[in-house]
Write a protein that holds these residues in place. Structure first.
Motif, short mmCIF file in Angstrom:
data_model
loop_
_atom_site.label_atom_id
_atom_site.label_comp_id
_atom_site.label_asym_id
_atom_site.label_seq_id
_atom_site.Cartn_x
_atom_site.Cartn_y
_atom_site.Cartn_z
N LEU A 47 -0.09 -7.95 -3.34
CA LEU A 47 -0.46 -9.05 -2.80
C LEU A 47 -2.17 -9.86 -2.25
CD1 LEU A 47 1.10 -9.39 0.27
CD2 LEU A 47 2.27 -10.17 -1.69
N ARG A 48 -1.85 -9.33 -4.28
CA ARG A 48 -3.19 -9.22 -4.38
C ARG A 48 -3.74 -11.04 -5.96
NH1 ARG A 48 -7.76 -6.99 -1.61
NH2 ARG A 48 -6.68 -6.01 0.21
N GLN A 49 -4.65 -11.30 -6.16
CA GLN A 49 -4.78 -11.50 -7.07
C GLN A 49 -6.60 -12.25 -7.59
OE1 GLN A 49 -3.30 -15.64 -6.59
NE2 GLN A 49 -4.35 -16.57 -8.98
N SER A 50 -6.68 -11.51 -8.66
CA SER A 50 -8.12 -11.37 -9.04
C SER A 50 -8.61 -12.89 -9.14
CB SER A 50 -8.03 -10.28 -10.30
OG SER A 50 -9.68 -9.97 -11.10
N LEU A 51 -9.35 -13.06 -9.22
CA LEU A 51 -10.95 -14.04 -9.51
C LEU A 51 -11.69 -13.97 -10.54
CD1 LEU A 51 -10.41 -16.45 -5.91
CD2 LEU A 51 -9.27 -16.44 -8.11
N LEU A 223 -8.05 -13.46 -4.06
CA LEU A 223 -7.30 -13.42 -3.24
C LEU A 223 -6.32 -12.42 -2.91
CD1 LEU A 223 -5.66 -16.74 -4.44
CD2 LEU A 223 -7.66 -16.30 -3.42
N ALA A 224 -5.81 -12.19 -1.34
CA ALA A 224 -5.52 -11.11 -0.41
C ALA A 224 -4.54 -11.91 0.05
CB ALA A 224 -6.72 -10.13 -0.13
N ALA A 225 -3.28 -11.97 -0.23
CA ALA A 225 -2.34 -12.13 0.87
C ALA A 225 -1.60 -11.40 2.14
CB ALA A 225 -1.63 -12.67 0.21
N GLN A 226 -1.69 -12.13 3.38
CA GLN A 226 -0.84 -10.88 4.30
C GLN A 226 0.38 -11.10 4.27
OE1 GLN A 226 -4.70 -12.13 4.99
NE2 GLN A 226 -4.93 -11.20 3.82
N PRO A 227 1.37 -10.62 4.60
CA PRO A 227 2.70 -11.25 5.70
C PRO A 227 2.26 -11.73 7.07
CG PRO A 227 2.95 -9.55 3.98
CD PRO A 227 1.18 -9.67 4.45
N HIS A 228 3.23 -12.28 7.84
CA HIS A 228 3.07 -12.61 8.79
C HIS A 228 3.04 -11.31 10.16
CE1 HIS A 228 3.71 -14.99 12.69
NE2 HIS A 228 4.77 -14.88 12.74
N VAL A 229 3.41 -10.94 9.61
CA VAL A 229 3.27 -9.43 10.60
C VAL A 229 2.41 -8.43 10.13
CG1 VAL A 229 4.59 -7.52 11.58
CG2 VAL A 229 5.34 -9.61 11.66
N HIS A 230 1.07 -8.28 10.01
CA HIS A 230 0.70 -7.54 8.84
C HIS A 230 -0.67 -6.34 9.98
CE1 HIS A 230 -2.67 -6.62 5.86
NE2 HIS A 230 -4.11 -7.03 7.07
N ILE A 231 -0.37 -4.95 8.93
CA ILE A 231 -0.94 -4.09 9.83
C ILE A 231 -2.75 -4.53 9.29
CG2 ILE A 231 -1.58 -1.56 9.70
CD1 ILE A 231 0.69 -0.97 9.03
N GLU A 232 -3.84 -4.54 9.93
CA GLU A 232 -4.85 -5.46 9.96
C GLU A 232 -6.08 -4.35 9.42
OE1 GLU A 232 -5.45 -7.74 13.26
OE2 GLU A 232 -5.04 -9.96 12.12
#
Length: 540
Positions: A47-51, A223-232
């Motif tokens: 769930l990461r996308q390099s810019l 960019l880093a996406a995190q699911p609705h339930v996420h270990i922060e």
């Protein structure tokens, strides 16, 4: 300054305000890896996308732009006349600003004389722009109730960020991540991120390191996406008892939207991928996982850097895998016992060096191969320790030191040499920054907090450093307290107390710079209460 509600407009006053060092920034957290599972395709994604890559940029005088009316932040702004620049990279290396090398002085000394925390009038700002389209896996996560952040892993010296014309946030301390939640600002198709990266801010008073003064976005942006339930956040203690030969792992997890998870399970695997321990817990916002006593675990050291993999799986109420969090761990016990540093019950002697992140062509925008070359050099030449002089390094460096076996003194991004040391080594305590000045405390505590939170789980990190050549004062007591509030086990080093022994309590180790052998011998022969390290002894 921490913000409970989002601030929607940028303010120019933040640049010269020492009490404002972040706006809308995501709280610092561990650098563990997270993966999402697609039950339909049975595929995993980080769930990461390099810019990284080509950005557009223009460097102008700071006085020439107007924050909330600046056209360069707009989606439809024509940036075709802007220069092209590679990110990660430095403005100086791209020929857009002049190179400067300064040792003790501040770079404006002899040209301007601002009073802290004010900044010079001759201040440049780089206006960066990048167009991107979110990858499908990130967009799907967002649409399923997750979040998307933009992460700046390294920049100098202060940034304001906009996405699609909307203000995102402000950040200083460019040697730890500046992460901002941009979920609500993203849309389908092309998006535009605009960044105003300033040469000087109040943060410049805290960043007077003896090195080339280089600016811009010099580490990766992603960019880093995190699911609705996420270990922060994961804070892991992986201990090894030299008396019994047994090990234990205790993990404190911070879980976002934990009520929407059914279970949280955990496994521990060895280097062959075999499971050596596993369990399942009910989900809780602050979940604690403990292995109890483990037998047959090999301890981690520089000579035998054995790593295990700790994996936490979040299952939602539909029975699907919401997220998997992974952290490499090394079981070891580093302690100060009777004034002696020990690892796994045996005395340890640091044979080390200070290391800058540097390449003659790329500056501090170094590559993974640069880091591997440095690690291999250390191992070949019997160097077992590195101080990250004088700032936290790229995340990948810590992973390599875990893997190859290098002991680290992890150093806060703090040096104020020019504030208290006049030409001729004249000490002026009253002008020292941060000293005991309350208006600097928040920024300095934030810097050490960001480093400790990010790097906590790395077995290679043995000692925390409060910074370099910044004298001492009550602010360092606050920093020391923050470190030990988070981490009661690792010791803290700070050499600055040698200038004022009233603050001996803010270091757990006696560290000196350029001390002569007779002075070291005298200290060690007179009932030393703390172990000794020469944290600098030669400079080229």
């Amino acid at each position: 300054m921490a913000n409970e509600t989002r601030i929607e407009h940028a303010s120019e006053t933040w640049l010269a305000d020492s009490t404002v060092f972040e706006v809308n920034r995501v709280p610092a957290h561990s650098d563990h890896k997270c993966y999402a599972h697609d039950s339909q395709t049975n595929e995993w994604s980080d769930l990461r996308q390099s810019l990284d890559g080509e950005w557009r940029v223009e460097v102008v005088q700071a006085s020439d732009i107007e924050f909330n009316e600046e056209p360069f932040v707009r989606e439809n702004f024509d940036d075709s006349a802007f220069e092209r620049i590679q990110v990660p990279g430095h403005l100086q290396m791209a020929g857009l600003m002049n190179n400067k090398y300064v040792n003790i002085q501040y770079p404006w000394d002899g040209h301007e004389n601002p009073a802290e925390p004010n900044i010079p009038e001759n201040n440049h700002v780089a206006l960066y722009r990048k167009t991107f389209t979110m990858a499908n896996r990130l967009a799907d996560t967002k649409n399923a109730g997750g979040t998307v952040s933009i992460v700046f892993h390294g920049m100098a010296t202060a940034i304001y960020v906009w996405v699609n014309g909307m203000f995102v946030g402000y950040g200083e301390d460019g040697f730890t991540p500046n992460e901002f939640d941009i979920t609500e600002m993203l849309h389908d198709g092309e998006n535009v991120v605009a960044v105003a990266c300033y040469e000087y801010s109040s943060a410049s008073w805290l960043e007077d390191q003896d090195f080339w003064r280089l600016h811009g976005l010099f580490r990766s942006v992603e960019l880093a996406a995190q699911p609705h339930v996420h270990i922060e956040n994961m804070q892991i203690e992986s201990d090894w008892d030299p008396e019994s030969g047994s090990a234990s792992l205790d993990a404190a997890l911070t879980v976002r939207n934990a009520a929407d998870a059914a279970t949280i399970s955990a496994t521990l695997k060895n280097s062959d991928g075999n499971v050596v321990w596993e369990t399942a817990n009910c989900a809780d916002p602050d979940t604690s996982i403990s292995t109890g006593s483990l037998n047959g675990i090999r301890p981690w050291s520089a000579e035998d850097p054995v790593l295990y993999e700790f994996e936490v799986t979040v299952i939602d109420h539909a029975g699907n895998i919401a997220e998997v969090a992974v952290q490499k761990v090394g079981f070891r016990r580093f302690r100060i016992e009777d004034g002696i540093m020990t690892i796994n019950g045996k005395r340890i002697v640091f044979k080390g060096a200070d290391r800058h992140e540097f390449d003659p062509k790329r500056g501090r925008a170094i590559t993974e191969q640069d880091m591997i070359d440095d690690v291999v050099f250390c191992k070949r030449h019997n160097l077992n320790a590195i101080r990250t002089s004088h700032y936290p390094n790229q995340e990948r460096w810590y992973e390599l030191c875990d893997e190859y076996g290098i002991y680290l003194i992890d150093e806060t991004n703090l040096e104020t040499h020019g504030s208290w040391c006049l030409p001729g080594d004249v000490l002026t305590e009253e002008t020292a920054i941060p000293g005991s000045k309350a208006h600097w405390e928040g920024a300095c505590v934030d810097r050490v907090n960001s480093m400790v939170r990010r790097d906590y789980n790395h077995p290679s990190v043995l000692i925390w450093s409060l910074g370099n050549e910044s004298y001492t004062g009550d602010v360092f007591r606050a920093m020391y307290k923050r470190v030990h509030d988070i981490d009661p086990n690792r010791p803290v080093h700070y050499e600055g107390v040698t200038h004022n022994r009233d603050y001996d309590d803010v270091t757990d180790i006696e560290t000196r710079m350029y001390a002569h052998a007779d002075a070291i011998e005298e200290y060690l022969k007179n009932d030393p209460q703390k172990p000794y390290i020469s944290c600098e002894y030669m400079h080229a």
